[in-house]
Design an enzyme around this catalytic site. Sequence first.
Site, PDB file in Angstrom:
ATOM      1  N   CYS A   2       1.089  -1.084   0.015  1.00 14.34           N
ATOM      2  CA  CYS A   2       0.329  -0.128   0.059  1.00 14.34           C
ATOM      3  C   CYS A   2       0.751   1.118   0.474  1.00 14.34           C
ATOM      4  O   CYS A   2       1.473   1.351   0.300  1.00 14.34           O
ATOM      5  CB  CYS A   2      -0.860   0.395   1.580  1.00 14.34           C
ATOM      6  N   ARG A  27       5.055   0.347  -6.368  1.00 20.04           N
ATOM      7  CA  ARG A  27       5.414  -0.773  -5.068  1.00 20.04           C
ATOM      8  C   ARG A  27       4.115  -1.935  -4.819  1.00 20.04           C
ATOM      9  O   ARG A  27       4.036  -3.165  -4.820  1.00 20.04           O
ATOM     10  CB  ARG A  27       5.116   0.445  -3.882  1.00 20.04           C
ATOM     11  N   TRP A  74      -2.571  -2.717  -1.816  1.00 21.76           N
ATOM     12  CA  TRP A  74      -2.491  -4.059  -2.201  1.00 21.76           C
ATOM     13  C   TRP A  74      -2.727  -5.130  -0.381  1.00 21.76           C
ATOM     14  O   TRP A  74      -2.725  -4.554   1.058  1.00 21.76           O
ATOM     15  CB  TRP A  74      -0.918  -4.296  -2.030  1.00 21.76           C
ATOM     16  N   ASN A 100      -2.307   2.121   6.209  1.00 25.58           N
ATOM     17  CA  ASN A 100      -0.928   1.092   5.772  1.00 25.58           C
ATOM     18  C   ASN A 100      -0.364   0.413   6.449  1.00 25.58           C
ATOM     19  O   ASN A 100      -0.803   1.484   8.278  1.00 25.58           O
ATOM     20  CB  ASN A 100       0.762   1.655   5.243  1.00 25.58           C
ATOM     21  N   GLY A 101      -0.538  -0.666   6.285  1.00 21.44           N
ATOM     22  CA  GLY A 101      -0.498  -1.170   7.745  1.00 21.44           C
ATOM     23  C   GLY A 101      -1.313  -2.184   8.475  1.00 21.44           C
ATOM     24  O   GLY A 101      -2.096  -3.235   7.473  1.00 21.44           O
ATOM     25  N   GLU A 480      21.213 -15.786  -5.031  1.00 22.11           N
ATOM     26  CA  GLU A 480      20.425 -14.481  -6.201  1.00 22.11           C
ATOM     27  C   GLU A 480      19.935 -14.573  -7.336  1.00 22.11           C
ATOM     28  O   GLU A 480      19.323 -13.896  -7.601  1.00 22.11           O
ATOM     29  CB  GLU A 480      21.799 -12.696  -5.838  1.00 22.11           C
ATOM     30  N   LYS A 484      16.116 -13.559  -8.832  1.00 18.59           N
ATOM     31  CA  LYS A 484      15.574 -12.595  -9.776  1.00 18.59           C
ATOM     32  C   LYS A 484      15.025 -13.893 -11.209  1.00 18.59           C
ATOM     33  O   LYS A 484      14.115 -12.923 -11.436  1.00 18.59           O
ATOM     34  CB  LYS A 484      16.994 -11.990 -10.795  1.00 18.59           C
ATOM     35  N   GLU A 487      10.849 -14.510  -9.480  1.00 21.05           N
ATOM     36  CA  GLU A 487      10.726 -13.609  -8.917  1.00 21.05           C
ATOM     37  C   GLU A 487      10.219 -12.492 -10.908  1.00 21.05           C
ATOM     38  O   GLU A 487       8.645 -12.324 -11.001  1.00 21.05           O
ATOM     39  CB  GLU A 487      10.741 -12.095  -8.036  1.00 21.05           C
ATOM     40  N   HIS A 503      23.467 -35.246  -1.927  1.00 21.48           N
ATOM     41  CA  HIS A 503      22.239 -35.720  -0.294  1.00 21.48           C
ATOM     42  C   HIS A 503      20.702 -35.687  -0.616  1.00 21.48           C
ATOM     43  O   HIS A 503      20.841 -35.359   0.490  1.00 21.48           O
ATOM     44  CB  HIS A 503      22.619 -34.524   0.797  1.00 21.48           C
ATOM     45  N   LYS A 600       7.144  -3.050  -4.117  1.00 21.75           N
ATOM     46  CA  LYS A 600       9.077  -2.808  -3.620  1.00 21.75           C
ATOM     47  C   LYS A 600       8.966  -2.574  -2.653  1.00 21.75           C
ATOM     48  O   LYS A 600      10.041  -3.539  -2.017  1.00 21.75           O
ATOM     49  CB  LYS A 600       9.031  -1.584  -4.692  1.00 21.75           C
TER      50      LYS A 600
HETATM   51  C1  F6R Z   1      14.240  -8.968  -4.402  1.00 23.84           C
HETATM   52  C2  F6R Z   1      13.974  -8.122  -3.661  1.00 23.84           C
HETATM   53  C3  F6R Z   1      13.208  -8.953  -2.210  1.00 23.84           C
HETATM   54  C4  F6R Z   1      13.953  -7.526  -1.412  1.00 23.84           C
HETATM   55  C5  F6R Z   1      13.417  -7.708   0.314  1.00 23.84           C
HETATM   56  C6  F6R Z   1      14.298  -6.741   1.467  1.00 23.84           C
HETATM   57  O1  F6R Z   1      14.536  -8.911  -5.830  1.00 23.84           O
HETATM   58  O2  F6R Z   1      13.927  -6.743  -3.853  1.00 23.84           O
HETATM   59  O3  F6R Z   1      13.725 -10.156  -2.208  1.00 23.84           O
HETATM   60  O4  F6R Z   1      15.093  -7.643  -1.038  1.00 23.84           O
HETATM   61  O5  F6R Z   1      12.443  -7.363   0.337  1.00 23.84           O
HETATM   62  O6  F6R Z   1      14.706  -5.632   0.814  1.00 23.84           O
HETATM   63  P1  F6R Z   1      14.505  -4.035   1.222  1.00 23.84           P
HETATM   64  O7  F6R Z   1      16.241  -4.625   0.759  1.00 23.84           O
HETATM   65  O8  F6R Z   1      14.249  -3.139   0.863  1.00 23.84           O
HETATM   66  O9  F6R Z   1      14.944  -4.611   2.702  1.00 23.84           O
END
Ligand code: F6R
Length: 605
Positions: A2, A27, A74, A100-101, A480, A484, A487, A503, A600
């Site tokens: 949100c 976001r 959201w 928000n929350g 990582e 990527k 997602e 294993h 985001k």
């Molecule tokens: C993946 C991604 C998320 C963030 C995670 C932490 O591409 O962006 O996995 O890394 O939500 O977010 P921050 O760094 O903002 O605490």
Amino acid sequence: MCGIIGYNGMSNAENILIKGLKNLEYRGYDSSGVALMNEDKIHIVKSEGRLAFLEQKLKSKNILSDMGIGHTRWATHGKPNEANAHPHTSQDRKFTVVHNGIIENFPIIRKELEKKGYKFCSETDTEVIPQLLSYHYHGDIKDAMQKTFVSLEGSFAAAILCKDDKDTIYVAKKASPLAVGRGNRENFISSDVGAIAEYAEEAVFLDDGEFAEIRKDRISFFDFNLKEKEKEFLKIAITPEDLTKGKYEHFMLKEIYEQPEKIKNLLKSKIKNNKIFLDEIAELSLEIMKAEKIYIVACGSAYHAGLAGKIAIEEMCRIPVEVDIASEFRYRNPPVNEKTPVIIISQSGETADSIAALRLANSKGSFVIGIVNVLPSTIANESDYVIPTKAGREIAVATTKGYLTQVCALYMLALHIADIRKTLTDESIRFYTEELLQIPDKISEILSDTSEIKTLSQKYSCKNDFFFIGRNTDFAVASEASLKLKEISYINSSAYPAGELKHGTIALIEKDTPVFALCANERLFKKTLSNIEEVISRGADVLCISQKGQIDKEKYNALEIPHCTDIFLPLLEIIPMQLFAYFVAENKGCNIDMPKNLAKSVTVE
Ligand code: F6R
């Protein structure tokens, strides 16, 4: 997640709110709405789906207003439909709220209010806020706010309009971010300071347990006992270029290409006498000398950056490092104390679990170093020391430059600590520093020709289950790389330490299973090669990611990266993996910058 926006000034509020909501779009959201105050009443317009629908509805209504609040929702409690979209109002239409929350005790409050005859129109937790405000209101808005917000459990950043005060936006905050921005006879609020960066010159984040009154020419802050407070505003460090795609098709691609420059700037700002020196933690030498163990705590990609950081800190500083997922750390009663510094890594600085982990560490006496991109932000504000990653605003939901600058900041921290603890000679520190300084050019080299990665992405776009394997630094990158791909292209993938496959997981390898084998780590190359042979012999379709000249390209499919000392490999090895995920998602026609179900900044736990 949100998003909240609010405006009180002399201009057309509708335009500014819509622009602000557009800035919050990245976001992730599923409905939106605004409340505009004018002489007759508070006008509420809401819409399910894209912001464009809300914009159309607003245009047809032609509401004149210079003050209002807006929201992108959201869904958490209740379906993503118009009834559940914010703003919500009290039954008597006196109070209008965006929030928000999560209000954890909303079912009890709602039941009690219903018993008193209050009718609810949505399934949301938020609706209890305006109803409760109305219940407690007897002519004094701040008094009603105090009674309402102290009774709410959970998290809230809330903006409130009250029919009886046509000049003020009221806000309240606990455990969910809310920034107040100041301009010239116009003021703003937002859950994301970037959304108001083009209007406000300076901003301040509310602390937990604070209210604010936002008028056109004055902002006042109060604690929950209604005692007035002074707060210091800081300049907003976001440039207009950060907010546009420029020549790129997507923000993600733009952000991938920004990486050499971001790493270069970060390094250059901290080099003194051929060494890395972090002035932000200069006064920490004594505590660093006493440190017995370091905890790195983060979520998602930031956690993966921590995996790379652990290897560097243990190698260079000879201190044990534990890397923890914030949502686990916060509920585990970890044995942290004044001898165990805690590093919290966060791009947004607003991740709810990381904030909770930070507070837990602080309460147990640890000193907290925040590695943070967005300043000001809650994690930056509450950390004892902050190392800014200076990546600039990251818009694509999938992090790239945010992650890479976190890894780089951890390497810089490792070198700084090694210098203080004298665990590396001056000569070694100089060697590592020079190696780091060469990284930006090597990243540029990878980015200068992406044709091979593009071709590979075409071959692999139709595959369903990927494995990313590697050892040590290669495994940190594999984790990582796998995230990527998942997602943004919605392809299932797993990251595995190469030596651990046998294993159990190797049972899943069959003919043509795609396995990306990260084997650039020189020291462990032969070991990983044995694991590569293990999966090849079971029919896997293997692509190796190796240093130039390291692997026999006649025998193995390989994607090569420039040469680099093992410890810093994650800074290079992830680049082709980011590009690969990007091209696969593009081939599949996915919404690259805003993948489904993701947000985001994850401001709920
Ligand atoms: C993946 C991604 C998320 C963030 C995670 C932490 O591409 O962006 O996995 O890394 O939500 O977010 P921050 O760094 O903002 O605490």
